[in-house]
Design an enzyme around this catalytic site. Sequence first.
Site, PDB file in Angstrom:
ATOM      1  N   LYS A 178      11.771 -12.403   8.593  1.00  9.59           N
ATOM      2  CA  LYS A 178      11.822 -13.859   8.670  1.00  9.59           C
ATOM      3  C   LYS A 178      10.732 -14.394   9.583  1.00  9.59           C
ATOM      4  O   LYS A 178      10.068 -15.389   9.279  1.00  9.59           O
ATOM      5  CB  LYS A 178      13.192 -14.302   9.196  1.00  9.59           C
ATOM      6  CG  LYS A 178      14.306 -14.136   8.186  1.00  9.59           C
ATOM      7  CD  LYS A 178      15.649 -14.500   8.816  1.00  9.59           C
ATOM      8  CE  LYS A 178      16.750 -14.495   7.761  1.00  9.59           C
ATOM      9  NZ  LYS A 178      18.060 -14.777   8.386  1.00  9.59           N
ATOM     10  N   SER A 202      23.278 -17.213   7.124  1.00 12.10           N
ATOM     11  CA  SER A 202      22.254 -17.424   8.143  1.00 12.10           C
ATOM     12  C   SER A 202      21.633 -18.809   8.097  1.00 12.10           C
ATOM     13  O   SER A 202      20.856 -19.166   8.964  1.00 12.10           O
ATOM     14  CB  SER A 202      21.173 -16.346   8.016  1.00 12.10           C
ATOM     15  OG  SER A 202      20.312 -16.660   6.969  1.00 12.10           O
ATOM     16  N   GLY A 240       0.780  -1.232   0.000  1.00 11.99           N
ATOM     17  CA  GLY A 240       0.000   0.000   0.000  1.00 11.99           C
ATOM     18  C   GLY A 240       0.809   1.277   0.000  1.00 11.99           C
ATOM     19  O   GLY A 240       0.279   2.340   0.340  1.00 11.99           O
TER      20      GLY A 240
HETATM   21  N1  LIG Z   1      -3.742  -1.376   4.443  1.00  9.41           N
HETATM   22  C1  LIG Z   1      -4.422  -1.423   3.287  1.00  9.41           C
HETATM   23  N2  LIG Z   1      -5.724  -1.139   3.263  1.00  9.41           N
HETATM   24  C2  LIG Z   1      -6.400  -1.176   2.096  1.00  9.41           C
HETATM   25  N3  LIG Z   1      -5.883  -1.475   0.907  1.00  9.41           N
HETATM   26  C3  LIG Z   1      -4.573  -1.756   0.870  1.00  9.41           C
HETATM   27  C4  LIG Z   1      -3.767  -1.741   2.054  1.00  9.41           C
HETATM   28  N4  LIG Z   1      -2.524  -2.043   1.715  1.00  9.41           N
HETATM   29  C5  LIG Z   1      -2.516  -2.234   0.378  1.00  9.41           C
HETATM   30  N5  LIG Z   1      -3.745  -2.068  -0.134  1.00  9.41           N
HETATM   31  C6  LIG Z   1      -4.120  -2.183  -1.552  1.00  9.41           C
HETATM   32  O1  LIG Z   1      -3.213  -3.072  -2.192  1.00  9.41           O
HETATM   33  C7  LIG Z   1      -2.960  -2.660  -3.516  1.00  9.41           C
HETATM   34  C8  LIG Z   1      -1.476  -2.594  -3.781  1.00  9.41           C
HETATM   35  O2  LIG Z   1      -0.908  -1.487  -3.096  1.00  9.41           O
HETATM   36  P1  LIG Z   1       0.166  -0.494  -3.725  1.00  9.41           P
HETATM   37  O3  LIG Z   1       0.095  -0.476  -5.206  1.00  9.41           O
HETATM   38  O4  LIG Z   1       0.091   0.796  -3.022  1.00  9.41           O
HETATM   39  O5  LIG Z   1       1.493  -1.268  -3.326  1.00  9.41           O
HETATM   40  P2  LIG Z   1       2.977  -0.719  -3.176  1.00  9.41           P
HETATM   41  O6  LIG Z   1       3.342  -0.851  -1.740  1.00  9.41           O
HETATM   42  O7  LIG Z   1       3.119   0.608  -3.789  1.00  9.41           O
HETATM   43  O8  LIG Z   1       3.773  -1.827  -3.959  1.00  9.41           O
HETATM   44  P3  LIG Z   1       5.098  -1.683  -4.882  1.00  9.41           P
HETATM   45  O9  LIG Z   1       6.299  -1.736  -3.982  1.00  9.41           O
HETATM   46  O10 LIG Z   1       5.035  -2.930  -5.731  1.00  9.41           O
HETATM   47  O11 LIG Z   1       4.968  -0.421  -5.664  1.00  9.41           O
HETATM   48  C9  LIG Z   1      -3.638  -1.320  -3.695  1.00  9.41           C
HETATM   49  O12 LIG Z   1      -4.825  -1.511  -4.407  1.00  9.41           O
HETATM   50  C10 LIG Z   1      -3.909  -0.883  -2.277  1.00  9.41           C
HETATM   51  O13 LIG Z   1      -5.078  -0.077  -2.205  1.00  9.41           O
END
Ligand SMILES: Nc1ncnc2c1ncn2[C@@H]1O[C@H](COP(=O)(O)OP(=O)(O)OP(=O)(O)O)[C@@H](O)[C@H]1O
Lengths: 781, 145
Positions: free
Chosen positions: A725, A682, A364
């Site tokens: 881990k 590890s 996210g």
């Molecule tokens: N805590 C959360 N609550 C609601 N939706 C979430 C949450 N975490 C992730 N998501 C949903 O998961 C999907 C993937 O998230 P996102 O694209 O922001 O990932 P990212 O961390 O940017 O990944 P990357 O490193 O691959 O860019 C999105 O649709 C996001 O809304």
Amino acid sequence: MSEEVKDIKIPAELPILPIKGQVVYPYLIIPLVISNERMIKLTDETLVGSKIVGLCTQVRQDTDDPTTDEIYHFGTAALIVKMLRFPDGTIRLLVQGLNRIRVQKFLQTEPYFTARVEVIREKPRKGIEVEAIMRNVSSLFQRVISLAPYLPDELQAVAMNMDDPNKLADLIASNLNLGIADKQAVLETVDAKSRLEKLIPHLTKELSILELSDKIRGQVKVEMDRDQRDYFLREQLKAIQKELGEADEHTAEINELKGRIAKASLSPEARKAAGEEVDRLARMPIHAAEYTVTRTYIDWLLNLPWNAATPDNLDVAQARTILDEDHYDLAKVKDRIVEYLAVRKLKGDAKGPILCFVGPPGVGKTSLGRSIARAMGRKFYRMSLGGVRDEAEIRGFRRTYIGSMPGRVIQGLKQCGTNNPVFMLDEVDKIGQDFRGDPAAALLEVLDPEQNFSFSDHYLDVPFDLSKVMFITTANVTDTIPSALRDRMEVLELPGYIDEEKLRIAVSYLVPRQVKENGLTPSQIEFKEEAITAITGQYTRESGVRNLEREIASVCRKVAKDVASGNDRKRVVTAALLRRYLGPQKFFPELAERAGEVGVATGLAWTPVGGEILFVESTKMPGKKGLQLTGLLGEVMKESAQAALSHIRARARQYKVDPKFFDRHDIHIHVPSGAIPKDGPSAGVTMVVSLVSLLSGRPVRPFLAMTGEVTLRGKVMPVGGIKEKVIAAHRAGIREIILPTQNRKDLEEVPAHVQKKLKFHHIDSVDQAVKLAFAAARGAV
Amino acid sequence: MATEDPRRLGGRVRSDLGRLFHDLTEIVQPVYSLDDESVWHPYGDIYETEADLVIKLELAGVSKRDLAISVSGDQLTVTGVRRDLGEDDAKRIYLKMEISHGRFSKEIVLPDHVSREDIRSVYKDGILEIRLAKAAKKVVEVKID
Ligand SMILES: Nc1ncnc2c1ncn2[C@@H]1O[C@H](COP(=O)(O)OP(=O)(O)OP(=O)(O)O)[C@@H](O)[C@H]1O
Ligand SMILES: [Mg+2]
């Protein structure tokens, strides 16, 4: 030194390789592709012996299988210098011509041609006559080189210094555009003088063609001069029009631009630059190439949000509500944002912190950035830095380059139309660096509050104030972020979710969102919680929720299709129905499968995209003292396997291992999956346990995982990545973990609810690990 | 400083196969070799220490008895041959043949200040090391009347 060194002996009998479309001369190095079965056999057999073949050009180019009559009987002996077999079975060769040969008699035609050949020794004939003709030919060739776009200028020096008439003739022939018959005729002319003479008509002809095309180019120039004349006339016309008070198109455009500049909200520097450029434009002919360049530049200046900004939503409570609406939990990050807003509200103008969200894919990071923008009432812009190697991508190209543009930061701001967006720089950990300048340094100028109020883009050439932009960066890991950048950022970690959290996210966020996006309503589809748990366990294996969301979307799509075809009853998605929607299960709980195998121990690994469990498998076979290691292990990991084995040999009795096992057996350690490279110390403890299991015939206690480095004396040293881990172990269904005592403090970072579900054993020596691993194990002892 | 023969550079005229075609898949057009004697040219390092000019050549697989070093005028030449590395396997089918074999030579132009006589060489682990002592610079005093 042996004689052989001085002279490559060309065998009197040679395999004959027919070649198409080219003639090879001595000293010519040429690539050949071979696809004909028989010729492949020829190559294979020649490579085992002298590696020398006779190359004879085909008379007819339209066959792949010429008879002996369809090839010239005069060719070149050549050495196969390199060879590569392609997956489709064809062979690529690099051959170097050695000597002219004449075929005397074909000896065999199946499976390929061989022939008795006469090797033709060329005499380095010299004399005034040869000298004269060499000079003549050489100077013709020089002129051809200087006119021919397809010949490199370096050839001039080479030809000039070539004092062997034979080689000079071959060099020229191999570089001229001659037909096959002509090239072959040059090859067959053994006498140097006649060979050179043969070249003269070809050179003269080539030269006259080249001179002609040069002349044509000259005519184009005359045309251009006429354009210039037109231009002067037009300029005069303009002057007359001005006298008469008639404004032309050009003047109208200039006046319009001046009006726009007067009205636009620009920085003082930008206003000055725009004014100057318009004046330059006024003096320029409309048809000049530079006119468009300048015009585009003025447009850029006019369209940038020098002073435009969206008002911030400073209602802290409302901001919090929006953040909660978009994402489950992530309390730490949300608190930080709310805090930032509160400070802004009090101080009016708080310098924005540069936040850096770090965590595995799909947790996210990007979507949180978008949500922050929404909560603050700002525009959002996202730019990926992955693979950006060129400073100019960030800072733009100078206007002197045709087609140059501002860098992506300025482009982004133009697109937003405001100077205070939330600007997300994704993948700072993947920024590159090479000879085109250091993008990290340019990025620093963008981010650093001490300098970014007057950011200079190479294209704009006037400073732009970036200090109102809220920059957020994201990364999967922190250690590849250039340290100068890392030091200026506030790192907020998003470590990944455990199954319960994923369930909550899916129920409250992902499912409602996907249902809506696929045009469905809750009255048409319902996901049972058990179905979601089954998706996380059997169809995805990840720290984030991206694939979970993808699978949910794919169920929704199928249901939507069904609904669209008129079937309107409500679907309840249960775990049992998943197979129908998503096909067979993609992941299996590996642990259950592997529990109870002798020689297998479960370790823990750290990867940039989160933790993972890994198995170490050992087997033995009759042999003597061999140790084989597979699974793409790095040096450090191999060494730790050796250390593990040495340790066990030293303590065989204590570990209930037959002290003589090593005299009668070879050991093989494998770490699946075999195609993924692994390294690091590890897995030391895991290797010892796996080996003890193998050699004592006792299976390791199930649901137990371990990590830790082992010294030769059996001490256990701390390792990295504990948090990831442990989370991965939990996700995989592990119940107990053996950890080095010195890693105890790292457990603080592990979420409490994960800690609660696991039992930790802290150890200082590998004996303790062995004791724990076989404590309650049933089976042969 | 010692330099390599400048004729080695150039467009469609090359003599150094190894350098030009790291990989067979990259060869696109015919190239004319300038060298009569050799099929390949080893890589080398050249450096100076306080006392010596040191030349190191990468010659893995070349046997010592197939090596020769000669100096004539300003030019030091190392020649030799790398015999077929597969010779022990009478029956073999190549999947790939990248290692250059056959004759090689390496010419190095010597700077004035190194000795043509005090030359030592060692061949070990596939690296030929040649050391040429630097001649002490003679200072000639000129008297002024
Ligand atoms: N805590 C959360 N609550 C609601 N939706 C979430 C949450 N975490 C992730 N998501 C949903 O998961 C999907 C993937 O998230 P996102 O694209 O922001 O990932 P990212 O961390 O940017 O990944 P990357 O490193 O691959 O860019 C999105 O649709 C996001 O809304
Ligand atoms: Mg992202």
